[in-house]
Design an enzyme around this catalytic site. Structure first.
Site, short mmCIF file in Angstrom:
data_model
loop_
_atom_site.label_atom_id
_atom_site.label_comp_id
_atom_site.label_asym_id
_atom_site.label_seq_id
_atom_site.Cartn_x
_atom_site.Cartn_y
_atom_site.Cartn_z
N TYR A 135 45.68 27.08 45.43
CA TYR A 135 47.11 27.42 45.29
C TYR A 135 47.86 26.36 44.48
CZ TYR A 135 46.12 31.29 48.34
OH TYR A 135 45.60 32.45 48.84
N ARG A 180 47.46 27.40 40.97
CA ARG A 180 48.28 28.57 40.63
C ARG A 180 49.77 28.19 40.53
NH1 ARG A 180 47.18 33.22 44.58
NH2 ARG A 180 48.43 34.36 43.06
N ASP A 188 54.32 34.72 42.47
CA ASP A 188 54.92 33.97 41.37
C ASP A 188 56.45 34.11 41.45
OD1 ASP A 188 55.95 36.27 39.81
OD2 ASP A 188 53.87 36.70 39.29
N HIS A 209 54.66 38.82 50.39
CA HIS A 209 53.43 38.04 50.57
C HIS A 209 53.66 36.53 50.38
CE1 HIS A 209 50.66 41.76 49.71
NE2 HIS A 209 51.20 41.78 50.92
N THR A 222 50.61 47.96 40.82
CA THR A 222 49.84 47.60 42.01
C THR A 222 48.72 48.62 42.22
OG1 THR A 222 49.91 47.19 44.40
CG2 THR A 222 51.60 48.66 43.52
N ASN A 238 52.02 52.40 36.27
CA ASN A 238 50.86 51.51 36.39
C ASN A 238 49.95 51.69 35.18
OD1 ASN A 238 49.75 49.56 38.24
ND2 ASN A 238 48.02 50.93 38.57
N LEU A 239 49.16 50.67 34.91
CA LEU A 239 48.28 50.75 33.74
C LEU A 239 47.32 51.93 33.86
CD1 LEU A 239 47.68 49.28 31.11
CD2 LEU A 239 45.99 47.92 32.32
N ALA A 243 53.25 47.87 31.86
CA ALA A 243 54.57 47.76 32.47
C ALA A 243 55.64 47.31 31.47
CB ALA A 243 54.50 46.76 33.64
#
Ligand code: OAD
Length: 236
Positions: free
Chosen positions: A56, A59, A94, A109, A176, A201-202, A219
């Protein structure tokens, strides 16, 4: 069509992909090379705290290298202009939504830029590394962990999110995979409340068939187009 007043938007890793933040489940994603059980569970932290803190810490440090993209900016524009209720719920840890300017935002989260004291429960803003065991600014114990909701832990803000879902007319899920509950079940809660549902979404998510409408693509293209259409409809 029912008039839209109250909107809930759910975002996942795909909304930050075009900023350069890896998603989780792609072939080159964040879970590739890491077993979820090694870095994203309370048991992993007890077993090997240094490994989890390093994961973490890296990140958190990486956030300095990325910027919000057109999708984050469009959602912030919608938040600022939308006259009805609006809630952006993100699974992302993020800070790109807030850096884009989103205000009505909940991190279900947790957040990379926050620590959680396992001693006193304080959750101070945190920008540095945690691996060396810095003291908690509240109780001074060296008991800080990342303020991330790990597998087996309860996501944050669930009561507020469920209240917003029950009162929304439109639920939109962006970027997601629909692999992780309870977020993957929000579309069902919103449908039962009578809301229209849209997936951006992709590619089709695990729950794509539950949405009234699904648009597939990046997106950074789909979200600004959707926001522009919605804002034009209130001016018309
Ligand atoms: P995933 O990695 O599971 O899914 C990301 C989704 O974004 C996939 O469906 C991709 O197709 C899509 N995607 C990728 N690039 C995109 C783009 N440019 N535009 C639009 N969509 C794109 O990530 P999440 O669904 O966010 O939880 O994962 C949910 C949770 O699982 C995470 O919050 C995390 C993880 O374990 C915790 O760590 C607690």
């Amino acid at each position: 069509m029912t008039e839209i007043r109250n909107i809930v938007v759910l975002t996942g890793a795909g909304v930050s992909a075009e900023s350069g933040v890896p998603t989780f489940r792609a072939a080159d994603g964040l879970w590739e090379g890491h077993r979820v059980e090694d870095v994203a569970t309370p048991q992993a932290f007890r077993r090997d705290p240094a490994l989890v803190q390093q994961f973490y810490d890296a990140r958190r440090a990486f956030l300095a290298k990325v910027e919000p993209n057109a999708a984050h900016l469009a959602l912030a524009r919608l938040d600022a202009a939308w006259p009805g209720e609006f809630l952006l719920v993100t699974q992302n840890v993020d800070d790109l939504h807030e850096r884009a300017g989103s205000q009505r935002l909940l991190h279900m989260h947790g957040e990379l830029k926050r620590a959680l004291c396992t001693g006193c429960g304080a959750a101070p803003a945190w920008l540095d590394a945690l691996e060396d065991g810095p003291p908690c600014p509240n109780c001074q114990a060296a008991a800080l962990r990342p303020d991330i909701v790990w597998f087996g832990e309860m996501p944050y803000h669930m009561a507020e999110i469920e209240e917003a879902l029950a009162a929304c007319d439109l639920f939109v899920s962006i970027g997601t995979s629909g692999a992780v509950y309870p977020a993957a079940g929000f579309v069902d809660v919103a449908r039962r409340a009578g809301a229209a549902t849209l997936e951006l979404n992709l590619d089709p998510s695990a729950g794509t068939s539950m949405f009234d409408t699904a648009r597939h693509g990046p997106a950074g293209i789909l979200v600004p187009a959707w926001v522009d259409g919605l804002l034009a409809s209130i001016k018309a």
